[in-house]
Design an enzyme around this catalytic site. Structure first.
Site, PDB file in Angstrom:
ATOM      1  N   CYS A   1       7.310   5.014   6.084  1.00 18.31           N
ATOM      2  CA  CYS A   1       6.732   6.261   5.563  1.00 18.31           C
ATOM      3  C   CYS A   1       5.838   6.958   6.579  1.00 18.31           C
ATOM      4  CB  CYS A   1       5.951   6.004   4.285  1.00 18.31           C
ATOM      5  SG  CYS A   1       6.985   5.375   2.975  1.00 18.31           S
TER       6      CYS A   1
ATOM      7  N   HIS B   1       1.292  11.910   3.100  1.00 22.98           N
ATOM      8  CA  HIS B   1       2.550  11.306   2.657  1.00 22.98           C
ATOM      9  C   HIS B   1       2.535  11.267   1.135  1.00 22.98           C
ATOM     10  CE1 HIS B   1       5.836   8.719   1.905  1.00 22.98           C
ATOM     11  NE2 HIS B   1       5.127   7.636   1.673  1.00 22.98           N
TER      12      HIS B   1
ATOM     13  N   ASN C   1       8.937   9.906  -3.556  1.00 21.35           N
ATOM     14  CA  ASN C   1       8.608   9.375  -2.225  1.00 21.35           C
ATOM     15  C   ASN C   1       9.862   9.382  -1.351  1.00 21.35           C
ATOM     16  OD1 ASN C   1       8.010   7.825   0.027  1.00 21.35           O
ATOM     17  ND2 ASN C   1       7.032   6.160  -1.109  1.00 21.35           N
TER      18      ASN C   1
HETATM   19  N1  ACO Z   1       7.877   1.795 -15.984  1.00 21.74           N
HETATM   20  C1  ACO Z   1       7.095   1.139 -16.868  1.00 21.74           C
HETATM   21  N2  ACO Z   1       6.323   0.091 -16.532  1.00 21.74           N
HETATM   22  C2  ACO Z   1       6.334  -0.297 -15.258  1.00 21.74           C
HETATM   23  C3  ACO Z   1       7.129   0.338 -14.272  1.00 21.74           C
HETATM   24  C4  ACO Z   1       7.930   1.431 -14.686  1.00 21.74           C
HETATM   25  N3  ACO Z   1       8.715   2.123 -13.830  1.00 21.74           N
HETATM   26  N4  ACO Z   1       6.937  -0.272 -13.090  1.00 21.74           N
HETATM   27  C5  ACO Z   1       6.054  -1.251 -13.301  1.00 21.74           C
HETATM   28  N5  ACO Z   1       5.694  -1.277 -14.606  1.00 21.74           N
HETATM   29  C6  ACO Z   1       4.757  -2.178 -15.272  1.00 21.74           C
HETATM   30  C7  ACO Z   1       4.572  -3.502 -14.549  1.00 21.74           C
HETATM   31  O1  ACO Z   1       5.587  -4.411 -14.896  1.00 21.74           O
HETATM   32  C8  ACO Z   1       3.219  -3.922 -15.039  1.00 21.74           C
HETATM   33  O2  ACO Z   1       3.364  -4.490 -16.313  1.00 21.74           O
HETATM   34  P1  ACO Z   1       2.430  -5.750 -16.789  1.00 21.74           P
HETATM   35  O3  ACO Z   1       1.015  -5.222 -16.718  1.00 21.74           O
HETATM   36  O4  ACO Z   1       2.930  -6.021 -18.146  1.00 21.74           O
HETATM   37  O5  ACO Z   1       2.696  -6.821 -15.771  1.00 21.74           O
HETATM   38  C9  ACO Z   1       2.451  -2.593 -15.190  1.00 21.74           C
HETATM   39  O6  ACO Z   1       3.458  -1.585 -15.269  1.00 21.74           O
HETATM   40  C10 ACO Z   1       1.518  -2.287 -14.039  1.00 21.74           C
HETATM   41  O7  ACO Z   1       2.218  -2.506 -12.798  1.00 21.74           O
HETATM   42  P2  ACO Z   1       1.531  -2.261 -11.402  1.00 21.74           P
HETATM   43  O8  ACO Z   1       2.519  -2.554 -10.333  1.00 21.74           O
HETATM   44  O9  ACO Z   1       0.224  -2.986 -11.380  1.00 21.74           O
HETATM   45  O10 ACO Z   1       1.272  -0.684 -11.507  1.00 21.74           O
HETATM   46  P3  ACO Z   1       0.481   0.253 -10.537  1.00 21.74           P
HETATM   47  O11 ACO Z   1      -0.520   0.996 -11.316  1.00 21.74           O
HETATM   48  O12 ACO Z   1       0.032  -0.450  -9.285  1.00 21.74           O
HETATM   49  O13 ACO Z   1       1.612   1.307 -10.118  1.00 21.74           O
HETATM   50  C11 ACO Z   1       2.982   1.770  -8.164  1.00 21.74           C
HETATM   51  C12 ACO Z   1       2.753   0.868  -9.392  1.00 21.74           C
HETATM   52  C13 ACO Z   1       3.293   3.147  -8.699  1.00 21.74           C
HETATM   53  C14 ACO Z   1       4.148   1.217  -7.394  1.00 21.74           C
HETATM   54  C15 ACO Z   1       1.722   1.813  -7.296  1.00 21.74           C
HETATM   55  O14 ACO Z   1       1.234   0.507  -7.095  1.00 21.74           O
HETATM   56  C16 ACO Z   1       1.934   2.452  -5.936  1.00 21.74           C
HETATM   57  O15 ACO Z   1       2.126   3.628  -5.846  1.00 21.74           O
HETATM   58  N6  ACO Z   1       1.807   1.667  -4.871  1.00 21.74           N
HETATM   59  C17 ACO Z   1       1.736   2.155  -3.483  1.00 21.74           C
HETATM   60  C18 ACO Z   1       3.009   2.736  -2.987  1.00 21.74           C
HETATM   61  C19 ACO Z   1       2.866   3.097  -1.530  1.00 21.74           C
HETATM   62  O16 ACO Z   1       1.903   3.691  -1.087  1.00 21.74           O
HETATM   63  N7  ACO Z   1       3.824   2.710  -0.749  1.00 21.74           N
HETATM   64  C20 ACO Z   1       3.750   2.947   0.677  1.00 21.74           C
HETATM   65  C21 ACO Z   1       4.818   3.757   1.102  1.00 21.74           C
HETATM   66  S1  ACO Z   1       6.389   3.256   0.461  1.00 21.74           S
HETATM   67  C22 ACO Z   1       7.485   3.074   1.811  1.00 21.74           C
HETATM   68  O17 ACO Z   1       7.080   2.868   2.916  1.00 21.74           O
HETATM   69  C23 ACO Z   1       8.964   3.082   1.462  1.00 21.74           C
END
Ligand code: ACO
Length: 325
Positions: free
Chosen positions: A112, A252, A282
């Site tokens: 990214c 980003h 993304n």
């Molecule tokens: N729909 C519904 N529920 C979901 C989904 C979904 N699509 N995905 C995950 N959940 C659930 C999980 O299973 C979890 O359930 P649980 O509490 O029962 O275990 C709950 O939602 C919370 O999951 P988290 O992973 O803790 O959610 P978070 O608030 O962290 O959001 C996300 C997830 C959106 C992926 C976030 O962590 C994020 O944006 N991370 C950073 C991404 C990033 O910056 N990446 C770098 C670049 S990517 C690249 O280089 C390709």
């Protein structure tokens, strides 16, 4: 000598995949995706489109805006983690499609952060006089490497391309500061286990779906927020300006909450932050050049404005660039 941005261009595929479409594919909801990520819809390449095809469309637009021909380009740096094939580079495929016969072309994998990496490399070529005019692209077809049975990732990733043309200038404009970083100790935060030399694709890989991108989202999120704030701070200090002097922040587009946290820390009103994650999700290396092109087209950037680019991604990698438009 500095490298200035002559023009920008971008392209996203026609097919729109909405959160409601995803509700029918995995156990998710429009509400969860919107609240946790800020994404409402994203674009998906058609089966016949590969990364170089998206890059081609974005490049043509940037060339047209600059009034240049492909032969005027002597360097093509294409940032991608989803090249058309492992060999040759997507940049060479793009060179062929454009007919940019006077250019040297290669890919950069900075995930990214890829576009900021590519911009940094091209800037060095321009500054040293090794290149007169560079085409720098971020292009991805992430949908080909997305597991559409894994709700934790399929709601995030998407396809698109953005391009800029760089040229040398003796004036005090263009890229003022550009810094890129990496830390391989956290390589497994975001990775695709199979398809490379470590784990060639076989029956087991396909059964276990290891040929798709995996992400430890929550851990990545925490590092991303901290690192992005730090890198923007350092870049501002190096340039000798404060955040209040920024015309626009183009981050980003990984998560609206990361973007809002950055804006808050920098005390920037959201009007000074380019956001299009709601429409495109993304798109990895493509996200910044698409956002930059849209911002330019919308008249959000004026000549002389300070524009900050900031990215974070797999590797882990991160970086920032301050441009005087
Ligand atoms: N729909 C519904 N529920 C979901 C989904 C979904 N699509 N995905 C995950 N959940 C659930 C999980 O299973 C979890 O359930 P649980 O509490 O029962 O275990 C709950 O939602 C919370 O999951 P988290 O992973 O803790 O959610 P978070 O608030 O962290 O959001 C996300 C997830 C959106 C992926 C976030 O962590 C994020 O944006 N991370 C950073 C991404 C990033 O910056 N990446 C770098 C670049 S990517 C690249 O280089 C390709």
């Amino acid at each position: 000598m500095k490298a200035r941005v002559v023009s920008t261009g971008s392209y996203v595929p026609e097919k729109i995949l909405t959160n409601f479409d995803l509700e029918k594919m995995v156990d998710t909801s429009d509400e969860w995706i919107t609240e946790r990520t800020g994404i409402k819809e994203r674009r998906i390449a058609s089966p016949e489109q590969a990364t170089s095809d998206l890059a081609y469309e974005a490049s043509l637009k940037a060339l047209k805006k600059a009034g240049l021909k492909p032969e005027d380009i002597d360097l093509i740096v294409l940032a991608t983690v989803t090249p058309d094939m492992l060999v040759p580079s997507a940049a060479c495929m793009l060179q062929m499609k454009l007919g940019a016969k006077n250019a040297v072309a290669f890919d950069i994998n900075g995930a990214c952060t890829g576009f900021v990496y590519a911009l940094s490399v091209a800037e060095k070529f321009i500054k040293t006089g090794a290149s007169k005019r560079a085409l720098v692209i971020g292009a991805e077809t992430l949908s080909r490497f997305t597991d559409f049975t894994d709700r934790s990732i399929c709601v995030l990733l998407a396809d698109g391309a953005g391009a800029v043309i760089l040229e040398g200038t003796r004036k005090n404009e263009g890229i003022q500061v550009i810094d890129i970083f990496s830390d391989g100790t956290m390589w497994d935060f975001i990775h695709m286990p199979a398809g490379g030399s470590k784990m060639p694709v076989d029956e087991k890989v396909l059964q276990e779906r290891l040929n798709f991108i995996k992400m430890r989202g929550n851990e990545t999120f925490k590092v991303a927020v901290k690192t992005l704030e730090e890198v923007v701070d350092t870049t501002l200090k190096k340039a000798g300006i404060t955040s209040s002097q920024l015309g626009l922040l183009v981050p980003h587009q990984a998560n609206i909450r990361i973007i809002q946290a950055m804006a808050k820390r920098l005390e920037l009103p959201m009007e000074k932050v380019m956001v299009n994650i709601d429409r495109y999700g993304n798109t990895s290396a493509a996200s910044i050049p698409i956002a930059l092109d849209e911002a330019a087209e919308m008249g959000k950037i004026k000549r002389g404005d300070y524009v900050m680019l900031a990215a974070f991604g797999a590797g882990l990698t991160w970086g920032a660039a301050l441009i005087k438009w």
